[in-house]
Enzyme design. Structure first.
Site, PDB file in Angstrom:
ATOM      1  N   ARG A 260       5.605  35.771   7.178  1.00  8.94           N
ATOM      2  CA  ARG A 260       4.922  36.061   8.280  1.00  8.94           C
ATOM      3  C   ARG A 260       5.204  36.641   9.855  1.00  8.94           C
ATOM      4  O   ARG A 260       6.069  34.905  10.642  1.00  8.94           O
ATOM      5  CB  ARG A 260       4.191  34.731   8.745  1.00  8.94           C
ATOM      6  CG  ARG A 260       2.531  35.362   8.611  1.00  8.94           C
ATOM      7  CD  ARG A 260       1.849  33.996   9.460  1.00  8.94           C
ATOM      8  NE  ARG A 260       1.837  33.113  10.452  1.00  8.94           N
ATOM      9  CZ  ARG A 260       2.289  32.187  10.332  1.00  8.94           C
ATOM     10  NH1 ARG A 260       1.753  31.389   9.588  1.00  8.94           N
ATOM     11  NH2 ARG A 260       2.319  31.606  12.077  1.00  8.94           N
TER      12      ARG A 260
ATOM     13  N   HIS B  94      -0.271  32.815  12.575  1.00  4.92           N
ATOM     14  CA  HIS B  94      -1.460  33.213  11.595  1.00  4.92           C
ATOM     15  C   HIS B  94      -2.616  33.583  11.832  1.00  4.92           C
ATOM     16  O   HIS B  94      -3.071  34.163  10.710  1.00  4.92           O
ATOM     17  CB  HIS B  94      -2.245  31.120  11.659  1.00  4.92           C
ATOM     18  CG  HIS B  94      -2.455  31.013  10.329  1.00  4.92           C
ATOM     19  ND1 HIS B  94      -2.100  31.191   8.891  1.00  4.92           N
ATOM     20  CD2 HIS B  94      -3.842  30.325  10.130  1.00  4.92           C
ATOM     21  CE1 HIS B  94      -3.715  30.651   8.444  1.00  4.92           C
ATOM     22  NE2 HIS B  94      -4.373  30.551   9.277  1.00  4.92           N
TER      23      HIS B  94
ATOM     24  N   TYR C 253       5.820  25.765  17.270  1.00  4.09           N
ATOM     25  CA  TYR C 253       6.362  25.084  16.002  1.00  4.09           C
ATOM     26  C   TYR C 253       7.448  25.719  15.274  1.00  4.09           C
ATOM     27  O   TYR C 253       7.571  25.194  14.187  1.00  4.09           O
ATOM     28  CB  TYR C 253       4.742  24.966  14.622  1.00  4.09           C
ATOM     29  CG  TYR C 253       4.216  26.319  14.269  1.00  4.09           C
ATOM     30  CD1 TYR C 253       4.406  26.701  12.953  1.00  4.09           C
ATOM     31  CD2 TYR C 253       2.820  26.561  15.060  1.00  4.09           C
ATOM     32  CE1 TYR C 253       4.272  27.911  13.045  1.00  4.09           C
ATOM     33  CE2 TYR C 253       2.182  27.268  14.436  1.00  4.09           C
ATOM     34  CZ  TYR C 253       2.631  28.753  13.385  1.00  4.09           C
ATOM     35  OH  TYR C 253       1.960  29.183  13.437  1.00  4.09           O
TER      36      TYR C 253
END
Length: 390
Positions: free
Chosen positions: A280, A284, A293
């Site tokens: 990805r 998100h 993160y």
């Protein structure tokens, strides 16, 4: 199936896939003999003993067109959300090959059950991307007919669509239909109980369903190593059906592997778990900040595996795509973006009472009472004198 070997616990396994020893998942790295790949990140065509694919230049150009236009839809939708035109958007950036390749493997009579990120699959099933925008704009609950497109409505509940796909497949099996379903989900969803229950039902009934896991390495902010201790495709062995890992950034490999799995399902061979090993590259959703993160170097590593660039390199190297083709495609993508921008802003807001329209198939007295109450409530604003407290 005749072309099978026995893996753990006597389960059916594809040769060279689920019977292999585990390979550690290292961010940005894909290694090991279990990975099915037909197109390298540099655009070089390679072959696989089981999952090979014969393609014409026209088919390659068509697949590249899909990838380019799907990415443009995604980029435009992200921009519209940033401009306040959509409430949220779940980007597929980096996962175009997994979705287009698997989507193009479906026959018209097959049915796809998506999550909320399968914009590329929707494209291959003939769903107007403007209908997708309507859902994220909040003006409808999904503006397409699942029966017409063989593409069901987006599922927000994580993993629930795997049970829907399995149940639908069991129904088609009992009706004698020579068709299959495919359920899309992510690596994070593989930890959900619904997914594992779907695996059980599909296995014991030999349901004609393909479980297509897009392993994009991040379940929102949770890395893959927090989801599993073994490669995800090997989980299928515990349920008694085959699993295969495919390069999710290789549209040709995704097409070949999914086509084989769907054919197996239609012919009574039962389910298959396909793990599309991808990444990805974006957030998100548009409410997420991935810089909190994950490190930038990881993203840069995966940019080198971009699904669009590898197919473009293959086309150009083979002499099957000239500058005129690429320029025409750019113009088509820009025209699509304009249509989406204008169309999104022109989508009409539904009346407040529309929330009652499709709750039940038949009239329901309690729903009618609630609707009447809403109508009276809205009318009270119209009758109140100007400036009165409300």
């Amino acid at each position: 199936m005749t072309d099978t070997v026995v893996g753990a616990a006597g389960a059916r396994a594809h040769p060279g896939t689920a019977a292999q020893a585990p390979t550690p998942d290292v961010p940005g790295e894909v290694a090991g003999p279990e990975l099915v790949q037909l197109l390298t990140p540099e655009g070089e065509r390679v072959h696989h003993p089981r999952y090979d694919l014969e393609t014409t230049p026209e088919e390659l150009r068509s697949l590249y067109r899909d990838l380019v236009l799907v990415r443009r839809v995604d980029v435009e939708a992200t921009a519209l959300q940033r401009q306040g035109e959509l409430g949220i958007w779940a980007s597929l950036l980096g996962q175009e090959a997994a979705q287009v390749g698997s989507g193009r493997a479906l026959l018209a009579r097959d049915h796809a059950f998506p999550t909320y990120r399968e914009h590329g699959v929707a494209w291959t099933r003939g769903v107007d991307p403007l209908q997708l925008l309507g859902l994220f704009r909040g003006v409808n609950h999904g503006g397409w007919d699942p029966a017409e497109h063989g593409f069901h409505l987006y599922t927000i509940v994580i993993g629930a669509q795997t049970l829907h796909a399995t149940g639908y497949a069991m129904g088609m099996q009992r009706d004698g239909a020579e068709a299959a379903t495919i359920a899309y989900f992510g690596d994070g969803a593989s930890s959900q109980g619904d997914v594992n229950e779907a695996f059980t039902f599909a296995s014991v009934t030999s349901a004609p369903v393909v479980f297509f896991c897009q392993n994009n390495h991040w379940a929102i902010s949770e890395p893959l190593e927090r989801q599993t201790r073994i490669p995800l495709y090997q989980r299928a062995l515990g349920f008694g059906f085959p699993g295969v890992r495919v390069d999710g950034n290789d549209v040709l490999a995704c097409l070949a592997v999914t086509r084989d799995a769907l054919r197996t399902a239609r012919e009574g061979g039962g389910p298959t778990l396909v793990e599309a090993y991808t990444y990805r590259m974006g957030a998100h959703t548009t409410s997420d900040d991935p810089t909190r993160y994950r490190i930038a170097s990881e993203v840069e590593q995966w940019k080198l595996k971009d699904p669009l660039e590898r197919l473009k390199a293959h086309l150009v190297r083979g002499g099957w795509a000239d500058q005129a083709f690429l320029d025409d495609l750019d113009r088509e993508a820009e025209a699509l973006a304009v249509r989406l921008r204008e169309g999104c802003r022109a989508l009409p807001d539904p009346p407040p009472t529309a929330m009652f329209d499709h709750v039940y198939a038949e009239p329901h007295p309690l729903l009618a009472e609630e609707r009447a109450g809403m109508v009276d409530y809205l009318a009270s604003f119209e009758d109140a004198p100007e400036g009165a407290a409300r």
